[in-house]
Scaffold this motif. Structure first.
Motif, mmCIF file in Angstrom:
data_model
loop_
_atom_site.group_PDB
_atom_site.id
_atom_site.type_symbol
_atom_site.label_atom_id
_atom_site.label_comp_id
_atom_site.label_asym_id
_atom_site.label_seq_id
_atom_site.Cartn_x
_atom_site.Cartn_y
_atom_site.Cartn_z
ATOM 1 N N ASP A 32 0.831 -1.208 0.000
ATOM 2 C CA ASP A 32 0.000 0.000 0.000
ATOM 3 C C ASP A 32 0.861 1.251 0.000
ATOM 4 O O ASP A 32 0.531 2.247 -0.643
ATOM 5 C CB ASP A 32 -0.917 -0.004 1.218
ATOM 6 C CG ASP A 32 -1.872 -1.185 1.197
ATOM 7 O OD1 ASP A 32 -2.225 -1.686 2.276
ATOM 8 O OD2 ASP A 32 -2.266 -1.612 0.097
ATOM 9 N N LEU A 98 3.533 -0.612 4.472
ATOM 10 C CA LEU A 98 2.137 -0.841 4.821
ATOM 11 C C LEU A 98 1.563 -1.772 3.766
ATOM 12 O O LEU A 98 1.623 -1.462 2.571
ATOM 13 C CB LEU A 98 1.382 0.482 4.847
ATOM 14 C CG LEU A 98 -0.010 0.489 5.462
ATOM 15 C CD1 LEU A 98 0.061 0.128 6.946
ATOM 16 C CD2 LEU A 98 -0.655 1.854 5.272
ATOM 17 N N LYS A 99 1.055 -2.901 4.221
ATOM 18 C CA LYS A 99 0.618 -3.912 3.262
ATOM 19 C C LYS A 99 -0.690 -4.529 3.704
ATOM 20 O O LYS A 99 -0.866 -4.854 4.884
ATOM 21 C CB LYS A 99 1.682 -4.999 3.116
ATOM 22 C CG LYS A 99 1.348 -6.053 2.060
ATOM 23 C CD LYS A 99 2.523 -6.994 1.835
ATOM 24 C CE LYS A 99 2.221 -7.992 0.732
ATOM 25 N NZ LYS A 99 3.362 -8.883 0.452
ATOM 26 N N THR A 100 -1.587 -4.703 2.750
ATOM 27 C CA THR A 100 -2.864 -5.357 3.014
ATOM 28 C C THR A 100 -2.796 -6.797 2.554
ATOM 29 O O THR A 100 -2.431 -7.072 1.405
ATOM 30 C CB THR A 100 -4.007 -4.634 2.297
ATOM 31 O OG1 THR A 100 -4.102 -3.306 2.793
ATOM 32 C CG2 THR A 100 -5.328 -5.355 2.533
ATOM 33 N N THR A 101 -3.145 -7.699 3.458
ATOM 34 C CA THR A 101 -3.223 -9.120 3.137
ATOM 35 C C THR A 101 -4.594 -9.608 3.576
ATOM 36 O O THR A 101 -4.896 -9.622 4.776
ATOM 37 C CB THR A 101 -2.121 -9.913 3.862
ATOM 38 O OG1 THR A 101 -0.849 -9.370 3.535
ATOM 39 C CG2 THR A 101 -2.163 -11.375 3.431
ATOM 40 N N GLN A 105 -4.616 -4.987 7.301
ATOM 41 C CA GLN A 105 -3.547 -4.096 6.859
ATOM 42 C C GLN A 105 -2.525 -4.028 7.977
ATOM 43 O O GLN A 105 -2.855 -3.692 9.118
ATOM 44 C CB GLN A 105 -4.086 -2.692 6.545
ATOM 45 C CG GLN A 105 -3.036 -1.783 5.911
ATOM 46 C CD GLN A 105 -3.594 -0.407 5.589
ATOM 47 O OE1 GLN A 105 -4.090 0.287 6.464
ATOM 48 N NE2 GLN A 105 -3.494 -0.022 4.317
ATOM 49 N N ASN A 106 -1.303 -4.319 7.639
ATOM 50 C CA ASN A 106 -0.249 -4.348 8.644
ATOM 51 C C ASN A 106 0.912 -3.447 8.234
ATOM 52 O O ASN A 106 1.195 -3.266 7.049
ATOM 53 C CB ASN A 106 0.275 -5.779 8.830
ATOM 54 C CG ASN A 106 -0.786 -6.714 9.366
ATOM 55 O OD1 ASN A 106 -1.256 -6.557 10.486
ATOM 56 N ND2 ASN A 106 -1.170 -7.685 8.563
ATOM 57 N N ARG A 107 1.572 -2.910 9.241
ATOM 58 C CA ARG A 107 2.772 -2.113 8.997
ATOM 59 C C ARG A 107 3.970 -2.913 9.503
ATOM 60 O O ARG A 107 3.960 -3.430 10.617
ATOM 61 C CB ARG A 107 2.693 -0.760 9.690
ATOM 62 C CG ARG A 107 3.939 0.087 9.442
ATOM 63 C CD ARG A 107 3.774 1.502 9.932
ATOM 64 N NE ARG A 107 2.898 2.295 9.088
ATOM 65 C CZ ARG A 107 3.222 2.825 7.919
ATOM 66 N NH1 ARG A 107 4.442 2.629 7.435
ATOM 67 N NH2 ARG A 107 2.355 3.547 7.237
#
Length: 119
Positions: A32, A98-101, A105-107
């Motif tokens: 993201d 920052l990534k959505t799986t 969404q996790n940083r």
């Protein structure tokens, strides 16, 4: 889970340059945003630059015009080129993704690399 490893920090004189690298354990194509933060002694961590998956890039006023960021999708690596460094740029610099799986969404954070600007 994404692991990030920064490198490239060190001691540099005012007016000098450094390039920081942030190597990710997986692909950085679908994240993201890819960000650099820094934290100076006694201060809160602050955002330096953020690049979204839409290609927008935000630089904090303190570094705009001196810092640039780029990515190498083959190496899954993000770079922070820092020019015209000032003593006030001294800090620990952190790479963050920052990534959505799925629905989450996790940083993710790297361990940080020290940048010291001093004569």
């Amino acid at each position: 889970q994404v692991q990030l490893v920064e490198s490239g920090g060190g001691l540099v004189q005012p007016g000098g340059s450094l390039r920081l690298s942030c190597a990710a354990s997986g692909s950085i194509v679908s994240v993201d945003s890819m960000d650099w933060y820094r934290q100076a002694p006694g201060k809160e961590r602050e955002l330096v630059v953020s690049t979204t998956n839409l290609g927008s890039t935000y630089f904090t006023n303190a570094v705009r015009g001196r810092f640039t960021t780029s990515r190498d999708y083959v190496k899954n690596t993000v770079y922070l080129q820092m020019n015209s460094l000032k003593p006030e740029d001294t800090a620990v610099y952190y790479c963050s993704i920052l990534k959505t799986t799925g629905r989450a969404q996790n940083r993710y954070w790297g361990q940080g690399t020290q940048v010291t600007v001093s004569s």
